[in-house]
Design an enzyme around this catalytic site. Structure first.
Site, mmCIF file in Angstrom:
data_model
loop_
_atom_site.group_PDB
_atom_site.id
_atom_site.type_symbol
_atom_site.label_atom_id
_atom_site.label_comp_id
_atom_site.label_asym_id
_atom_site.label_seq_id
_atom_site.Cartn_x
_atom_site.Cartn_y
_atom_site.Cartn_z
ATOM 1 N N GLU A 51 0.824 -1.208 0.000
ATOM 2 C CA GLU A 51 0.000 0.000 0.000
ATOM 3 C C GLU A 51 0.854 1.252 0.000
ATOM 4 O O GLU A 51 0.543 2.247 -0.663
ATOM 5 C CB GLU A 51 -0.936 -0.019 1.218
ATOM 6 C CG GLU A 51 -1.831 1.192 1.361
ATOM 7 C CD GLU A 51 -1.230 2.274 2.242
ATOM 8 O OE1 GLU A 51 -1.527 3.468 2.007
ATOM 9 O OE2 GLU A 51 -0.474 1.911 3.152
ATOM 10 N N ASP A 55 0.464 3.828 -3.096
ATOM 11 C CA ASP A 55 0.043 5.205 -2.895
ATOM 12 C C ASP A 55 0.854 6.143 -3.783
ATOM 13 O O ASP A 55 0.310 7.031 -4.449
ATOM 14 C CB ASP A 55 0.214 5.576 -1.416
ATOM 15 C CG ASP A 55 -0.051 7.049 -1.147
ATOM 16 O OD1 ASP A 55 -1.220 7.461 -1.165
ATOM 17 O OD2 ASP A 55 0.931 7.793 -0.930
ATOM 18 N N GLU A 122 -4.753 0.491 -3.427
ATOM 19 C CA GLU A 122 -3.385 0.983 -3.613
ATOM 20 C C GLU A 122 -2.394 -0.180 -3.640
ATOM 21 O O GLU A 122 -1.423 -0.169 -4.415
ATOM 22 C CB GLU A 122 -3.028 1.970 -2.501
ATOM 23 C CG GLU A 122 -3.768 3.289 -2.614
ATOM 24 C CD GLU A 122 -3.521 4.218 -1.448
ATOM 25 O OE1 GLU A 122 -3.698 5.443 -1.621
ATOM 26 O OE2 GLU A 122 -3.159 3.743 -0.354
#
Length: 242
Positions: A51, A55, A122
């Protein structure tokens, strides 16, 4: 972890078949399983590390997409639109549309919320990126959805000037206006991270953002705060008084 249980393998294959991923995508199934596993299930094999990478990848992919398709838009507007596109709220909605929720494994009794869905999306973006270390797969998968959302955001006058929209929101509910705390981080003209801004209301920070100018950083912070504060103030207004 080197192999997946047959049931999980079939489950992930089914999602990929239904997910509109580019036909030529090669999938690391163990990594995809990790992207769709919450820490409550496995303390090490979970989406947190993916993640973090996803991002950054998604931010870059959204920036490229917006700049290519809206070349006439100002940097401030694109920054505000991007803040909406990559917000947890929007990403959670996108994850729902992509049917990620049924494939996200969490501990028994745990409720999957918007933040979990946004983080999982993400993480999946990171999985795609790691196959080629380019944005090709990510953009082929998400560009159409991002452009549809961007068109909606740009048609909403409030979203084109979040500082004004946020001020009008707080004035409608309170005599206190939002306050911005903006600092210069990198004294280099044109650096998109040159200024960092946070927006505060009632001694609480509601959003943060960056920009190559102070104004752009504050617009990005206001964009990040708008939906969150709107929901909170609306809830306060509708709550029964005692």
């Amino acid at each position: 972890m080197t192999d997946l249980p047959p049931f999980r393998q079939r489950q992930l294959e089914q999602w990929v078949q239904n997910s509109s991923l580019p036909a030529a995508v090669a999938i690391n199934w163990v990594r995809l399983d990790q992207a769709l596993t919450h820490r409550s299930v496995d303390a090490t094999h979970n989406y947190e590390q993916l993640e973090l990478l996803g991002d950054a990848v998604l931010r870059l992919a959204a920036t490229e997409c917006l700049q290519e398709h809206f070349p006439e838009a100002s940097v401030g507007e694109l920054s505000a639109v991007r803040s909406v596109l990559i917000s947890d709220r929007t990403l959670a909605q996108l994850a729902q549309a992509l049917d990620l929720a049924p494939y996200l494994t969490v501990a028994p009794g745990m409720t999957v919320g918007p933040t979990h869905l946004a983080d999982a999306l993400e993480a999946v973006v990171a999985v795609l990126y790691l196959e080629t270390h380019t944005l090709g797969m990510v953009r082929a998968w998400l560009d159409d959805a991002l452009l549809r959302l961007a068109a909606i955001v740009r048609q909403d006058p409030a979203r084109q000037n979040y500082k004004v929209a946020l001020q009008e929101l707080t004035q409608a509910h309170s005599k206190t206006l939002p306050q911005y705390r903006t600092v210069e981080q990198q004294p280099v003209d044109g650096d998109p991270q040159r200024y960092a801004s946070t927006v505060w209301f009632r001694e609480t920070c509601w959003g943060s953002g960056h920009g190559s100018t102070k104004k752009q950083a504050e617009q990005a912070a206001a964009a990040a705060a708008y939906d969150r504060l709107c929901q909170t103030l609306t809830h306060e207004s509708s709550a029964p008084s005692h």
